[in-house]
Write an enzyme that holds these catalytic residues in place. Structure first.
Site, mmCIF file in Angstrom:
data_model
loop_
_atom_site.group_PDB
_atom_site.id
_atom_site.type_symbol
_atom_site.label_atom_id
_atom_site.label_comp_id
_atom_site.label_asym_id
_atom_site.label_seq_id
_atom_site.Cartn_x
_atom_site.Cartn_y
_atom_site.Cartn_z
ATOM 1 N N GLU A 132 43.133 32.449 -20.119
ATOM 2 C CA GLU A 132 43.638 31.115 -20.447
ATOM 3 C C GLU A 132 44.240 30.457 -19.220
ATOM 4 O OE1 GLU A 132 46.711 28.125 -21.420
ATOM 5 O OE2 GLU A 132 46.994 30.085 -20.470
ATOM 6 N N HIS A 154 55.904 30.912 -16.046
ATOM 7 C CA HIS A 154 55.166 31.271 -14.828
ATOM 8 C C HIS A 154 56.073 31.781 -13.712
ATOM 9 C CE1 HIS A 154 51.538 28.464 -15.938
ATOM 10 N NE2 HIS A 154 51.774 29.400 -16.854
#
Length: 480
Positions: free
Chosen positions: A342, A442
């Protein structure tokens, strides 16, 4: 205008036609109080209250499923850590989950192969050497090209927007462009990460450093994917921290001459293979019709990928286990999709779509969690007006956990499920208290510490309940 309702089969057609003729929804039906569904359908949805109570009781009962999703997720993330697409680590984690799904006796458990070009970061650093020496915390962006082994040394131009870049374009050639754009929202600001390198390259920049896409920082750089535009030279690009971007901006505005040495040594791996992971509860009367729940198993190569998107993947497959353990089998099939790759651009989702495009008419609803699994407060939905009204009635059943909010989006919701919504399949996602999601997103801080067992229980329950009701109703969600 009443949207066309697509009938299923047999006696259900009469009910669907009744819904089509008696449902009156205005153009402003995104506001639940403007919905006017037929009373018989509202009563049918309300009749699932015992199912809702049963599932919620089960996930809150220490003798039932309480804490199981958190425990499974912790075991998983502690064992494998980050799971970058194209690595043996991700594939080992897929094998692990595959065995879990089989051990829970879910149906049609299998994987489907996905091929793509893998990217892995190598050694990387950014060092300010003028007007003083300072190491800059940084993370290379996915698909970035590298420097040569010695790195590149160049002066710096700091910009605060793409417009500012254009205004300073005559100064950019041969320089490193540093973006110090303000954070507005993720969707509005992430364009600097995704396109910043290409925009700087148009004017001859040799590299681009992007202020991390976050509203809050503790000197934590955030990575993510970026894409080079056609027709421009590919230049190295990385994210730096909010603190360092602001420091460089202040220095630049004072007239200081800035110089940075950037070293990046990523590698590319063509024809890498990964896998989407699938499990089901087969429908008892219409097994070819599908409601999907999903999340992605891959993550960036920092932290544990607990939040993005371990939580979403694990509430998805655990919601099927909850339904199976309670003996709840709906009319239609509930399919769990655990996507791969993804983070590199929905690669697993596009591969699945390409392999199953002929089946899309059978998909009633696609659901995904990819923006946190914190305390839930409702459902976000993208689809037709009448379908939105049906989702509103379903959401009312979550009053006991204060999760009745419905948000109807004119644009797609979720990430991987965008590829289905682009083809007119209704989509839904969790509304949850994720105000701090992009603090950790992230980064090395995406670990189990940000996850809460009780919230994971409730999100698992919501996925189980919404997917079950929509898969069991006498009508399908009408498409626009």
């Amino acid at each position: 205008m009443v949207p066309r309702v697509r009938p299923t089969s047999g006696p259900v057609v009469a009910v669907v036609l009744l819904l089509s003729s008696l449902t009156a929804v205005t153009a402003a039906s995104a506001r639940p109080n403007r919905c006017r569904l037929v009373e018989s359908l509202k009563a049918e949805i309300a009749s699932y209250r015992p199912v809702v109570d049963s599932v919620l009781s089960y996930v809150r009962d220490a003798a039932g499923y309480k804490g199981r999703t958190w425990t499974e997720l912790a075991n998983f993330t502690d064992a494998f850590g980050y799971r970058l697409a194209g690595t043996k680590n991700l594939e080992a984690s897929v094998d692990y989950v595959l065995e879990k799904l089989r051990a829970e006796h879910l149906e049609n458990v299998h994987t489907e192969r996905v091929q793509f070009t893998g990217w892995r970061r190598g050694k990387e650093s950014a060092t300010l050497i003028k007007p003083r020496v300072k190491n800059l915390a940084m993370l290379g962006l996915g698909s970035s090209v590298g420097t040569d082994l010695e790195g590149l040394r160049a002066g710096v131009v700091v910009v605060n927007s793409f417009e500012d870049l254009i205004n300073k374009s005559s100064q950019v050639s041969g320089k490193i462009v540093v973006y110090n754009q303000p954070y507005v929202s993720y969707s509005k600001t992430v364009v600097y990460r995704s396109s910043g390198a290409s925009e700087a390259s148009k004017y001859g920049a040799v590299a681009a450093l992007i202020r991390s896409i976050t509203p809050f920082s503790l000197n934590t750089p955030h990575t993510g994917h970026q894409t080079y535009a056609d027709g421009v030279k590919k230049i190295p690009t990385a994210c730096i921290t909010v603190e360092d971007a602001e420091l460089l901006n202040r220095m630049y505005n004072r007239g200081n001459e800035l110089e940075i040495i950037l070293k990046m040594n990523p590698k590319f791996f063509p024809n890498v293979t990964s896998r989407n992971t699938i499990a089901e509860i087969k429908g008892k009367t219409d097994p070819d019709r599908v409601v999907m729940v999903s999340g992605h198993l891959d993550s960036w190569d920092v932290g544990q990928g607990a939040m993005d998107d371990g939580g979403g993947a694990f509430i998805s497959w655990n919601s099927l286990v909850v339904l199976k353990n309670l003996g709840l089998r709906p009319k239609r099939t509930i399919r769990c999709l655990l996507w791969t790759a993804e983070e590199e651009g929905l690669i697993g989702a596009f591969a699945y779509l390409n392999n199953h495009k002929s089946e899309l008419e059978k998909f009633n609803l696609v659901i995904e969690s990819d923006e946190g699994t914190f305390q839930p407060y409702g459902i976000q939905f993208h689809g037709s007006e009448t379908a939105a009204c049906i989702i509103t009635e379903v959401a009312k059943l979550f009053d006991s956990i204060n999760a009745t909010t419905t948000s109807f989006s004119k644009t797609n919701v979720g990430s991987d499920i965008e590829v289905f919504q682009n083809l007119n399949v209704p989509g839904a996602a969790l509304l949850n208290r994720n105000e701090k999601y992009f603090w950790y997103h992230h980064t090395e801080a995406d670990t189990m510490t940000v996850e809460d067992p009780d919230s994971l229980d409730l999100n698992t329950a919501m996925f189980a309940i919404v997917s079950y009701i929509i898969a069991d109703l006498s009508v399908e969600l009408p498409r626009a």
